[in-house]
Design a protein around this motif. Structure first.
Motif, short mmCIF file in Angstrom:
data_model
loop_
_atom_site.label_atom_id
_atom_site.label_comp_id
_atom_site.label_asym_id
_atom_site.label_seq_id
_atom_site.Cartn_x
_atom_site.Cartn_y
_atom_site.Cartn_z
N LEU A 220 0.85 -1.18 0.00
CA LEU A 220 0.00 0.00 0.00
C LEU A 220 0.90 1.24 0.00
O LEU A 220 1.85 1.32 0.77
CB LEU A 220 -0.90 0.01 1.23
CG LEU A 220 -1.83 1.21 1.41
CD1 LEU A 220 -2.85 1.27 0.30
CD2 LEU A 220 -2.51 1.13 2.77
N SER A 221 0.56 2.21 -0.85
CA SER A 221 1.41 3.39 -0.96
C SER A 221 0.74 4.63 -0.38
O SER A 221 -0.49 4.75 -0.38
CB SER A 221 1.75 3.65 -2.44
OG SER A 221 0.58 4.05 -3.15
N ALA A 222 1.58 5.54 0.08
CA ALA A 222 1.07 6.83 0.54
C ALA A 222 0.40 7.57 -0.62
O ALA A 222 -0.57 8.31 -0.42
CB ALA A 222 2.20 7.67 1.12
N PRO B 170 -10.76 2.02 -3.07
CA PRO B 170 -9.93 1.66 -4.21
C PRO B 170 -10.43 0.36 -4.84
O PRO B 170 -11.05 -0.47 -4.17
CB PRO B 170 -8.56 1.45 -3.57
CG PRO B 170 -8.89 0.88 -2.21
CD PRO B 170 -10.20 1.51 -1.80
N ALA B 171 -10.15 0.20 -6.12
CA ALA B 171 -10.53 -1.05 -6.79
C ALA B 171 -9.57 -1.32 -7.94
O ALA B 171 -9.17 -0.40 -8.66
CB ALA B 171 -11.96 -0.98 -7.31
N SER C 51 -3.78 -0.61 -8.32
CA SER C 51 -3.15 -1.79 -8.92
C SER C 51 -3.34 -3.01 -8.02
O SER C 51 -3.60 -2.89 -6.83
CB SER C 51 -1.66 -1.54 -9.14
OG SER C 51 -0.98 -1.46 -7.88
N GLU C 52 -3.16 -4.18 -8.62
CA GLU C 52 -3.22 -5.43 -7.86
C GLU C 52 -2.17 -5.42 -6.75
O GLU C 52 -2.43 -5.87 -5.63
CB GLU C 52 -3.00 -6.63 -8.78
CG GLU C 52 -4.03 -6.82 -9.87
CD GLU C 52 -5.28 -7.52 -9.38
OE1 GLU C 52 -5.28 -7.95 -8.20
OE2 GLU C 52 -6.25 -7.63 -10.14
N ARG C 53 -1.00 -4.90 -7.06
CA ARG C 53 0.09 -4.88 -6.08
C ARG C 53 -0.26 -4.01 -4.88
O ARG C 53 -0.04 -4.40 -3.73
CB ARG C 53 1.38 -4.39 -6.74
CG ARG C 53 2.58 -4.31 -5.80
CD ARG C 53 3.80 -3.83 -6.56
NE ARG C 53 4.94 -3.58 -5.68
CZ ARG C 53 5.79 -4.50 -5.26
NH1 ARG C 53 5.63 -5.75 -5.63
NH2 ARG C 53 6.82 -4.18 -4.50
N GLU C 54 -0.83 -2.83 -5.14
CA GLU C 54 -1.16 -1.92 -4.05
C GLU C 54 -2.17 -2.52 -3.08
O GLU C 54 -2.13 -2.26 -1.88
CB GLU C 54 -1.71 -0.60 -4.61
CG GLU C 54 -0.67 0.30 -5.22
CD GLU C 54 -1.29 1.54 -5.86
OE1 GLU C 54 -0.83 2.64 -5.54
OE2 GLU C 54 -2.22 1.39 -6.67
#
Length: 206
Positions: A96-98, A120-121, A180-183
């Motif tokens: 998860l990003s700031a 988010p999605a 994104s999937e990564r986030e």
């Protein structure tokens, strides 16, 4: 997870724990105050927050499930009348990003009519009409969250979606921000943790 999830090393091999990483990400996004709700193993977890400008709040009823922790956090914020939004974030989204948190907040507080919530999605989630965490909740939803009831058994069976039940009531007034999937990757079990350690962009630690 075989171990206390909050104390697992971040999958990037940096040595930071998941709970410290989550707190640092929220602080980097400019949030204040940051409330960290501690339930199981709170005495072991609390030292990981040393040096951070966060407020640790115990949840003595953590056995009841995640909803109880959300309610503890909401109650801690409710007396602060200058707070009109809260960001609800788990500690098990290591990437998860700031930046994503700031995008969610900017959407919530933009010039248009304020929504009830912002979520988010990923593209896959948007196709199925679902969303992920973190969620930005408008203050007017706090009472509805506090009125919810739930148990860990219901949560395990997928019947207790916590704030998801409140969001469902206000679905037309919920805005979605692409992610994104990564986030939004979350660590639900040991297998997902191992996959994260070996994912592109992660450096497996010892």
């Amino acid at each position: 997870m075989r171990r206390i999830k909050a104390l697992l090393p971040h999958p990037d091999g940096s040595g930071r724990t998941l709970v410290r990483t989550a707190a640092e990400t929220l602080l980097a996004a400019g949030l204040a105050p940051v409330i960290v709700v501690l339930g199981h193993a709170r005495r072991e977890i609390a030292p990981e927050l040393r040096g951070l400008t966060v407020r640790a709040v115990p949840n003595p009823a953590h056995e009841r499930g995640m909803l109880s922790s959300l309610q503890v956090g909401i109650r801690a914020l409710a007396p602060e009348r200058h707070i009109f939004w809260t960001v609800v974030a788990p500690l098990d989204q290591p990437f998860l990003s700031a930046g994503l948190i700031r995008r969610l907040i900017a959407t919530a507080t933009g010039p248009r009519q304020p929504p009830a919530a912002v979520v988010p999605a990923t593209p896959a989630m948007e196709r199925t009409g679902t969303w992920g965490l973190p969620v930005v909740l408008r203050r007017r939803l706090f009472p509805e969250v506090l009125e919810l009831s739930g148990t860990r058994a219901a949560e395990a069976e997928g019947r207790d979606r916590g704030a998801g039940r409140v969001l469902a009531r206000h679905r037309p007034d919920v805005l979605v921000v692409p992610a994104s999937e990564r986030e939004l990757l979350d660590l639900d079990d040991w297998a997902s943790y191992e996959r994260a350690r070996h994912a592109p962009g992660a450096v497996a630690g010892g």
